[in-house]
Scaffold this motif. Sequence first.
Motif, short mmCIF file in Angstrom:
data_model
loop_
_atom_site.label_atom_id
_atom_site.label_comp_id
_atom_site.label_asym_id
_atom_site.label_seq_id
_atom_site.Cartn_x
_atom_site.Cartn_y
_atom_site.Cartn_z
N CYS A 194 -34.07 -7.33 45.72
CA CYS A 194 -33.02 -7.64 44.75
C CYS A 194 -32.46 -9.03 45.06
N CYS B 141 -35.95 -7.35 35.62
CA CYS B 141 -36.63 -8.59 35.98
C CYS B 141 -36.16 -9.69 35.04
N ILE C 257 -40.52 -5.85 46.69
CA ILE C 257 -39.66 -6.61 45.79
C ILE C 257 -38.24 -6.49 46.31
N TRP D 88 -35.72 -1.23 37.77
CA TRP D 88 -35.08 -2.50 38.10
C TRP D 88 -35.21 -3.46 36.92
N GLN E 105 -40.34 -12.07 46.47
CA GLN E 105 -41.52 -11.25 46.48
C GLN E 105 -42.42 -11.65 47.63
N ARG F 126 -39.36 -15.65 38.77
CA ARG F 126 -38.91 -14.29 38.53
C ARG F 126 -37.85 -13.88 39.55
N TYR G 264 -35.57 -10.33 40.57
CA TYR G 264 -35.45 -8.89 40.37
C TYR G 264 -34.05 -8.44 40.77
#
Length: 66
Positions: free
Chosen positions: A19, A35, A17, A33, A5, A42, A44
């Motif tokens: 992947c 999380c 954001i 998506w 992020q 975190r 994603y």
Amino acid sequence: MDQQQTPRPGKPGDESIVCALCRKTAEGPPPTWTCSVENGSRRYFCDDCARANIRAIESRLDSSWW
């Protein structure tokens, strides 16, 4: 801040954001998506990566296992 992020440049929702698997980028929080919180950070996952690994996600396996 997670490595997936970027910092918020101005107002909430202006973040990019990424992947954690395929590195696809989305502007703002993509509602479809997935999380996951792994080891306190975190991660994603885009629609395609989440679909490809749905059984592992539902089993709560960390993405490093996939």
